[in-house]
Write a protein that holds these residues in place. Structure first.
Motif, short mmCIF file in Angstrom:
data_model
loop_
_atom_site.label_atom_id
_atom_site.label_comp_id
_atom_site.label_asym_id
_atom_site.label_seq_id
_atom_site.Cartn_x
_atom_site.Cartn_y
_atom_site.Cartn_z
N ASP A 77 53.61 108.17 -37.91
CA ASP A 77 53.21 106.90 -37.61
C ASP A 77 51.90 106.94 -37.20
O ASP A 77 50.95 105.80 -37.24
CB ASP A 77 54.08 106.19 -36.18
N ALA A 78 51.34 108.04 -36.51
CA ALA A 78 50.00 108.03 -35.97
C ALA A 78 49.06 108.29 -37.28
O ALA A 78 48.22 107.68 -37.48
CB ALA A 78 49.91 109.18 -35.19
N ARG A 79 49.62 108.88 -38.29
CA ARG A 79 48.89 109.33 -39.68
C ARG A 79 48.56 107.73 -40.27
O ARG A 79 47.48 107.35 -40.77
CB ARG A 79 49.58 110.05 -40.35
N ALA A 80 49.73 107.15 -40.10
CA ALA A 80 49.77 105.68 -40.65
C ALA A 80 48.64 104.71 -40.24
O ALA A 80 47.78 104.05 -40.92
CB ALA A 80 50.97 105.08 -41.04
N ILE A 81 48.45 104.87 -38.95
CA ILE A 81 47.67 104.09 -38.07
C ILE A 81 46.34 104.48 -38.15
O ILE A 81 45.19 103.84 -38.11
CB ILE A 81 48.45 103.94 -36.49
N GLY A 82 46.40 105.73 -38.23
CA GLY A 82 45.01 106.53 -38.28
C GLY A 82 44.32 106.92 -36.90
O GLY A 82 43.28 106.87 -36.72
N ALA A 83 45.22 106.78 -35.79
CA ALA A 83 44.73 107.09 -34.57
C ALA A 83 45.73 107.71 -33.70
O ALA A 83 46.95 107.59 -33.80
CB ALA A 83 44.52 105.61 -33.73
N THR A 90 33.28 91.32 -41.32
CA THR A 90 34.28 91.23 -42.66
C THR A 90 34.70 92.44 -43.32
O THR A 90 35.83 92.65 -43.61
CB THR A 90 33.37 90.32 -43.70
N THR A 91 33.90 93.37 -43.44
CA THR A 91 34.14 94.92 -44.11
C THR A 91 35.40 95.28 -43.46
O THR A 91 36.25 95.80 -43.95
CB THR A 91 32.97 95.69 -43.87
N ARG A 92 35.09 95.67 -42.00
CA ARG A 92 36.43 96.63 -41.37
C ARG A 92 37.65 95.57 -41.26
O ARG A 92 38.72 96.23 -41.33
CB ARG A 92 35.70 96.46 -39.87
N GLY A 93 37.36 94.33 -41.08
CA GLY A 93 38.69 93.43 -41.14
C GLY A 93 39.32 93.48 -42.59
O GLY A 93 40.82 93.54 -42.63
N GLU A 94 38.64 93.36 -43.64
CA GLU A 94 39.27 93.48 -44.97
C GLU A 94 39.86 94.66 -45.16
O GLU A 94 40.77 94.64 -45.94
CB GLU A 94 38.05 93.04 -46.12
N GLU A 95 39.24 95.95 -44.86
CA GLU A 95 39.70 97.14 -45.07
C GLU A 95 41.01 97.34 -44.43
O GLU A 95 41.97 97.81 -45.06
CB GLU A 95 38.79 98.27 -44.48
N LEU A 96 41.21 96.85 -43.10
CA LEU A 96 42.35 96.90 -42.33
C LEU A 96 43.52 96.06 -43.17
O LEU A 96 44.55 96.54 -43.41
CB LEU A 96 42.12 96.44 -40.83
N ALA A 97 43.09 94.86 -43.31
CA ALA A 97 44.11 93.82 -44.06
C ALA A 97 44.65 94.38 -45.48
O ALA A 97 45.69 94.30 -45.79
CB ALA A 97 43.39 92.51 -44.44
N GLU A 138 44.68 97.62 -46.55
CA GLU A 138 45.49 98.73 -46.05
C GLU A 138 47.04 98.48 -45.58
O GLU A 138 47.94 99.18 -45.96
CB GLU A 138 44.92 99.55 -44.98
N PHE A 139 47.15 97.37 -44.88
CA PHE A 139 48.32 96.96 -44.35
C PHE A 139 48.96 95.76 -45.09
O PHE A 139 50.07 95.37 -44.97
CB PHE A 139 48.36 96.69 -42.98
N LYS A 171 58.63 96.00 -37.58
CA LYS A 171 59.71 95.18 -37.05
C LYS A 171 60.07 94.01 -37.77
O LYS A 171 60.70 92.97 -37.24
CB LYS A 171 59.44 94.95 -35.68
N GLY A 172 59.36 93.78 -39.09
CA GLY A 172 59.83 92.60 -39.87
C GLY A 172 59.00 91.61 -39.59
O GLY A 172 59.31 90.47 -40.09
N GLY A 173 57.97 91.58 -39.01
CA GLY A 173 56.88 90.36 -38.64
C GLY A 173 55.97 90.24 -39.70
O GLY A 173 55.75 91.22 -40.52
N ILE A 174 55.16 89.16 -39.47
CA ILE A 174 54.00 89.13 -40.53
C ILE A 174 52.67 88.97 -39.80
O ILE A 174 52.33 88.00 -39.34
CB ILE A 174 54.43 87.71 -41.30
N PRO A 175 51.95 89.93 -40.17
CA PRO A 175 50.56 89.86 -39.38
C PRO A 175 49.59 89.29 -40.45
O PRO A 175 49.60 89.51 -41.75
CB PRO A 175 50.37 91.55 -39.22
N LEU A 176 48.55 88.71 -39.89
CA LEU A 176 47.22 88.38 -40.29
C LEU A 176 46.17 88.88 -39.59
O LEU A 176 46.17 88.85 -38.35
CB LEU A 176 47.35 86.95 -40.97
N ILE A 177 44.91 89.16 -40.33
CA ILE A 177 43.96 89.73 -39.31
C ILE A 177 42.70 88.96 -39.42
O ILE A 177 42.35 88.45 -40.38
CB ILE A 177 43.35 91.05 -40.15
N LEU A 178 41.79 88.71 -38.13
CA LEU A 178 40.87 87.76 -37.96
C LEU A 178 39.85 88.88 -37.43
O LEU A 178 40.19 89.30 -36.36
CB LEU A 178 41.13 86.62 -37.17
#
Ligand code: NAP
Length: 275
Positions: free
Chosen positions: A81-87, A154-161, A163-164, A143-150
């Motif tokens: 889990d920590a590896r997937a989160i990167g922290a 832009t670069t950091r936000g797009e990277e995270l979006a 990746e997930f 947990k089966g929820g649907i996230p969206l990133i704001l």
């Protein structure tokens, strides 16, 4: 009769001066009848975290800003889990001398949300793209929820979006976003800038629940605005207590007194308010 030496646990970060982890952990250990103490140390480099844990026989450590990602290459093993989160926010110094990295922030967010709502099939607008945002996106997806990133950048936000596998919008487009729950993972509204909010209050009518990861102050401007807009507010204390309680479970293998820990944090916050 000689008394046993207490086990030592520690928090490493920069800064750490205002953290409520020491009073929360120490009170929990005492209540659990565990002979241990928890101290905080300000360090300059991630290597220092490792050196100090080994030299001082620290049995477990919390890691905070700015070392949660930087510490990863120096650990012996990283939980999936920590590896997937990167922290990594938790280190276990095990019986063989190995240092194992975990992330309990995502469990903190999930357990805190679940005190107010069921995550499955709900939509979550996450403000920010740093460590807490990554933990939130990971936990919500798990947990089966649907996230969206704001996010602001832009670069950091797009990277995270990417990746997930979720959508990204610039923070400036918040007015056009609808979701069941809004989660603030930016530091906007922390004690140094109490009256600031990451978004205009007019945008809050599009959410039913609003969670702030900030726990000091307890009622951030965002949460005050959310109450005003008829949303259900979720403060950051729940996340803080649960991420700390999960650390105790990893280090000591025992369930800590979560409600008692929450009361300790609320008392500390009340005392600081009067400073
Ligand atoms: P981080 O990695 O530094 O990420 C911060 C994010 O906030 C970045 O995406 C950044 O955007 C954005 N941001 C910063 N200043 C902003 C501003 N003025 N306007 C808009 N966006 C801004 O920090 P983190 O580790 O994720 O922590 C974030 C917050 O969560 C902190 O307040 C921390 O105290 C809290 N937290 C709480 C708990 C708890 O237990 N309750 C646990 C962990 C963290 P850019 O990408 O554009 O720079």
């Amino acid at each position: 009769m000689t008394e046993q030496t207490p086990a030592i646990y520690a928090l490493y970060g920069n800064p750490v001066g205002h953290s409520l982890s020491p009073p929360m952990h120490n009170a929990a250990y005492k209540k659990m009848g565990i002979n241990a103490s928890y101290c905080s140390y300000c360090v300059e480099r991630p290597q220092e975290v490792i050196e100090r844990i080994k030299e001082r026989s620290i049995q477990g450590a919390s890691v905070t800003i700015p070392f949660k990602t930087a510490v990863i290459p120096y650990l012996d093993e990283i939980e999936d889990d920590a590896r997937a989160i990167g922290a990594v926010n938790t280190i276990l110094h095990d019986d063989t001398g190995k240092l194992r990295g975990y992330n309990t922030d995502w469990i903190g967010i999930v357990l805190s949300l679940e005190e107010s709502l069921e995550i499955q099939n709900k939509t979550f607008a996450i403000l920010g793209a740093g460590g807490a945002a990554r933990a939130a996106a990971f936990g919500i997806l798990k947990k089966g929820g649907i996230p969206l990133i704001l996010n602001r950048s832009t670069t950091r936000g797009e990277e995270l979006a990417q990746e997930f596998g979720c959508p990204f919008y610039p923070l400036s487009e918040i007015g056009a976003i609808r979701a069941d729950c809004l989660i603030n993972t930016t530091p906007v509204g922390m004690a140094q800038e109490k009256r600031a909010s990451p978004i205009a209050k007019e945008a809050l009518i599009n959410f039913r629940w609003v969670m702030d990861c900030i726990y000091n102050p307890l009622k951030t401007q965002l949460l005050l605005d959310a109450e005003g807009a008829g949303c259900t507010p979720i403060d950051g204390v729940g996340m803080f207590v649960h991420q700390g309680a999960e650390q105790i479970k990893i280090w000591m293998g025992k369930e800590p007194p979560r409600e008692f820990m929450r009361q300790v944090v609320l008392e500390e916050l009340g005392a600081q308010d009067g400073d």
